[in-house]
Design a protein around this motif. Sequence first.
Motif, PDB file in Angstrom:
ATOM      1  N   CYS A  65     -27.578  -0.619  72.026  1.00  0.00           N
ATOM      2  CA  CYS A  65     -26.337  -0.525  72.793  1.00  0.00           C
ATOM      3  C   CYS A  65     -25.598  -1.858  72.787  1.00  0.00           C
ATOM      4  N   GLU A  66     -26.301  -2.903  73.134  1.00  0.00           N
ATOM      5  CA  GLU A  66     -25.680  -4.223  73.141  1.00  0.00           C
ATOM      6  C   GLU A  66     -25.005  -4.529  71.817  1.00  0.00           C
ATOM      7  N   GLU A  67     -25.757  -4.323  70.771  1.00  0.00           N
ATOM      8  CA  GLU A  67     -25.283  -4.550  69.418  1.00  0.00           C
ATOM      9  C   GLU A  67     -23.982  -3.790  69.177  1.00  0.00           C
ATOM     10  N   THR A  68     -23.996  -2.535  69.579  1.00  0.00           N
ATOM     11  CA  THR A  68     -22.842  -1.678  69.357  1.00  0.00           C
ATOM     12  C   THR A  68     -21.629  -2.189  70.109  1.00  0.00           C
ATOM     13  N   SER A  70     -21.108  -5.047  71.175  1.00  0.00           N
ATOM     14  CA  SER A  70     -20.715  -6.331  70.633  1.00  0.00           C
ATOM     15  C   SER A  70     -19.828  -6.156  69.394  1.00  0.00           C
ATOM     16  N   LYS A  71     -20.277  -5.300  68.508  1.00  0.00           N
ATOM     17  CA  LYS A  71     -19.493  -5.048  67.293  1.00  0.00           C
ATOM     18  C   LYS A  71     -18.116  -4.491  67.629  1.00  0.00           C
ATOM     19  N   LEU A  72     -18.128  -3.543  68.561  1.00  0.00           N
ATOM     20  CA  LEU A  72     -16.872  -2.907  68.928  1.00  0.00           C
ATOM     21  C   LEU A  72     -15.939  -3.933  69.571  1.00  0.00           C
ATOM     22  N   ALA A  73     -16.514  -4.752  70.457  1.00  0.00           N
ATOM     23  CA  ALA A  73     -15.706  -5.772  71.138  1.00  0.00           C
ATOM     24  C   ALA A  73     -15.060  -6.697  70.108  1.00  0.00           C
ATOM     25  N   GLN A  74     -15.815  -7.037  69.103  1.00  0.00           N
ATOM     26  CA  GLN A  74     -15.317  -7.921  68.052  1.00  0.00           C
ATOM     27  C   GLN A  74     -14.115  -7.291  67.346  1.00  0.00           C
ATOM     28  N   LYS A  75     -14.274  -6.017  66.977  1.00  0.00           N
ATOM     29  CA  LYS A  75     -13.188  -5.304  66.303  1.00  0.00           C
ATOM     30  C   LYS A  75     -11.951  -5.248  67.192  1.00  0.00           C
ATOM     31  N   MET A  76     -12.206  -4.916  68.442  1.00  0.00           N
ATOM     32  CA  MET A  76     -11.092  -4.758  69.355  1.00  0.00           C
ATOM     33  C   MET A  76     -10.387  -6.088  69.599  1.00  0.00           C
ATOM     34  N   ASP A 103     -16.709   5.865  62.201  1.00  0.00           N
ATOM     35  CA  ASP A 103     -17.371   5.122  61.124  1.00  0.00           C
ATOM     36  C   ASP A 103     -18.828   4.816  61.455  1.00  0.00           C
ATOM     37  N   ASN A 104     -19.102   4.659  62.731  1.00  0.00           N
ATOM     38  CA  ASN A 104     -20.469   4.349  63.163  1.00  0.00           C
ATOM     39  C   ASN A 104     -20.932   5.353  64.203  1.00  0.00           C
ATOM     40  N   PRO A 105     -20.955   6.601  63.788  1.00  0.00           N
ATOM     41  CA  PRO A 105     -21.257   7.653  64.777  1.00  0.00           C
ATOM     42  C   PRO A 105     -22.596   7.407  65.454  1.00  0.00           C
ATOM     43  N   ASN A 106     -23.544   6.912  64.687  1.00  0.00           N
ATOM     44  CA  ASN A 106     -24.867   6.658  65.264  1.00  0.00           C
ATOM     45  C   ASN A 106     -24.767   5.658  66.396  1.00  0.00           C
ATOM     46  N   HIS A 107     -24.188   4.509  66.068  1.00  0.00           N
ATOM     47  CA  HIS A 107     -24.006   3.505  67.099  1.00  0.00           C
ATOM     48  C   HIS A 107     -23.292   4.090  68.306  1.00  0.00           C
ATOM     49  N   TYR A 108     -22.200   4.774  68.027  1.00  0.00           N
ATOM     50  CA  TYR A 108     -21.355   5.213  69.131  1.00  0.00           C
ATOM     51  C   TYR A 108     -22.057   6.186  70.059  1.00  0.00           C
ATOM     52  N   LYS A 125     -23.372  -6.220  79.127  1.00  0.00           N
ATOM     53  CA  LYS A 125     -22.125  -6.916  79.424  1.00  0.00           C
ATOM     54  C   LYS A 125     -21.074  -6.737  78.331  1.00  0.00           C
ATOM     55  N   ALA A 126     -21.566  -6.552  77.113  1.00  0.00           N
ATOM     56  CA  ALA A 126     -20.622  -6.390  76.002  1.00  0.00           C
ATOM     57  C   ALA A 126     -19.718  -5.189  76.242  1.00  0.00           C
TER      58      ALA A 126
END
Lengths: 198, 198, 198, 198
Positions: A65-68, A70-76, A103-108, A125-126
């Motif tokens: 979850c954190e990873e996800t 984090s990635k999303l926050a970066q994109k946004m 694109d990342n259905p698994n993560h999402y 927190k991410a």
Amino acid sequence: MGVQERRARQKENIREEILDAARALFVKEGYERVSIRKIAEKIEYAPGTIYLYFEDKAAILERICEETFSKLAQKMHAINADPSNPLDGLRRGLRTYVQFGVDNPNHYIVAFVQAKQIPRDAQPKAGERCFDNLRTAVRRCIEAGQLNCEDVEEIAQALWAGVHGVTTLLITCSFPFIEQNRLIDRVVHILIEGIRKR
Amino acid sequence: MGVQERRARQKENIREEILDAARALFVKEGYERVSIRKIAEKIEYAPGTIYLYFEDKAAILERICEETFSKLAQKMHAINADPSNPLDGLRRGLRTYVQFGVDNPNHYIVAFVQAKQIPRDAQPKAGERCFDNLRTAVRRCIEAGQLNCEDVEEIAQALWAGVHGVTTLLITCSFPFIEQNRLIDRVVHILIEGIRKR
Amino acid sequence: MGVQERRARQKENIREEILDAARALFVKEGYERVSIRKIAEKIEYAPGTIYLYFEDKAAILERICEETFSKLAQKMHAINADPSNPLDGLRRGLRTYVQFGVDNPNHYIVAFVQAKQIPRDAQPKAGERCFDNLRTAVRRCIEAGQLNCEDVEEIAQALWAGVHGVTTLLITCSFPFIEQNRLIDRVVHILIEGIRKR
Amino acid sequence: MGVQERRARQKENIREEILDAARALFVKEGYERVSIRKIAEKIEYAPGTIYLYFEDKAAILERICEETFSKLAQKMHAINADPSNPLDGLRRGLRTYVQFGVDNPNHYIVAFVQAKQIPRDAQPKAGERCFDNLRTAVRRCIEAGQLNCEDVEEIAQALWAGVHGVTTLLITCSFPFIEQNRLIDRVVHILIEGIRKR
DNA sequence: TATGAATGAGTCTTCATTCAT
DNA sequence: CATGAATGAAGACTCATTCAT
């Protein structure tokens, strides 16, 4: 030093392997149906080995979850970098959000659907940081006088609801949807038109 | 006569008890985490007793979904009854959908989130009926020349995404949302404004 | 190296323990009455442990059958090694068969009685090999002109029936039989006298 | 009176229905795999009803065995009625035994194979009566000086072993046997030839 | 560091049996 | 007489986790 470093990298690799395997399995089978054994088998390690890298099964979920987020926050985050037309930036932001999901259905799904159903101590927190980006984008539009409502929080939450809706439906629902991009564009279009001052 | 009738009613009552218990547990814990034993414990019966009323765990889920879709379809149906202002009808329809979800969070999550994640033979037909109501409402608006887009399916799906989004977020997400009704109204407002011809 | 070897041997030992326990229980109680739990209890392990050694209950049965047929085939094979008097060889063969059964009642009943009552994918090949030995022994007698009937298959099957009969009766039937060896010898004697040319 | 009689007959009918259903199921599925519920379903009565006619599941098995032995004893009895050629009578007796088995495989297997594997208090007396017929037939042959051995018990038991062997093999074993009657005749022929004085 | 054997608790499910009606 | 709801015990099997090696 060299040895320690290689070991550290190696260790990091196994962690990653575990996360990759777990994420894939979580989505294909659902968190509950995935056993530590299955994860271990997939990466060809012994079950016990997993516990050298994660405290328990929940910790793996947490990390994903954190990873996800984090990635999303970066994109946004990228959205708010461009200061030109705020409303356009917002539109791109919403589009980016949904795109990230499909694109990342698994993560999402793991982070936004499955994890929500499991009682955990804390939301990562991410997750907050993601939403902060949306808040900022909305605030800019308001400051530029482009919206028909001045409540940042209200609009931001409503927009989130909108994009979260398409994203989850597209990923989880076996329904005869129209062409994916057309649907996403339509939703984003409606949302933007719905908040735009005229 | 009287005996048979009383028995049948008694039996139906227990069925309902089981369904109520299962629905509540499904939502609190998630379908997978709920065991027949836990359901039995909750209603203070022996595990085996459940099997006198339902073939297996999946059958309980199935029944809950059907029930939910059926109830929702019924509620939604009312929308299209009133022929006056189609757009207003649609707005009320969307509002009704979300309200149904937050009023029956257990029903909603089980049917629209959890069930989607479990491979089942067939989607209940009532699910289709729900969406048909939405299609019809949209078509009427288009026929009345009230929308800025003439693709019934595209608009209907986009609207569904929107309302599904708020509903799930409100139910599953522990997030500091603004006052619930204000958020719902905002989302519906945005959606309607976003499709309205101007 | 030494470690791996010791472990492998250790593992093989437990496999044997399981098989021994299972075989004994299968005969005392019958395949169906024996539960994995009971086997586990007998060897003082947890039920789950069994599954580290065998895929399921049927696999245990399967393994015991193979083992049995294999052992029997080996014993029977010796008969045809001695080329001197074929009829005497055949007599010794029949005696050997029955002796194997009463010496390994558990093996025998499981493989020849209980297994037959359970639908399985395939009969073990070793079973065929056992019967082939009998066929060969009969053929030799015929070739030596010692029998009153020249149909190898017919005689072989009839003899099998005869020895199978005593074996199962002696093992399973609580009946006031005469001294075991006397009965076996009598049966074998009758069978040989019954096919001998005079 | 008339009522009582009808009731008694009715009651006997249900007993028979239960026995018929049970026997058929016992053989198709094996005693252990058959549940009282399945029997009840087959005859379309409630499970509890079975207990009005039989004390428990074992009692049904018991009754079926007795019935079987009784029928068999009756058939076998006919042999000793004809006083002409004792050896021929014996031959016919053996043939009759096997024929009974293959004609009533269900009865036979339940009584002679499945029942043996279940610890019961007592063997039915009818079983003894069956064997007594065989003893008598053998004794007559000896008294007529037709056998090569004078031990009644020994010969009788050996013959029983022989016919039991073919019967069970033919019923339970999926093996490419030669034509059934040819095999039975051959076995009986061998047995008679094997005991005949020459 | 990594193994993998072992466990105890839990999974769904079926069963023989009882008993109020 | 017959029902059928209910149970408690047991069935096969899976799992997260531990721990000696």
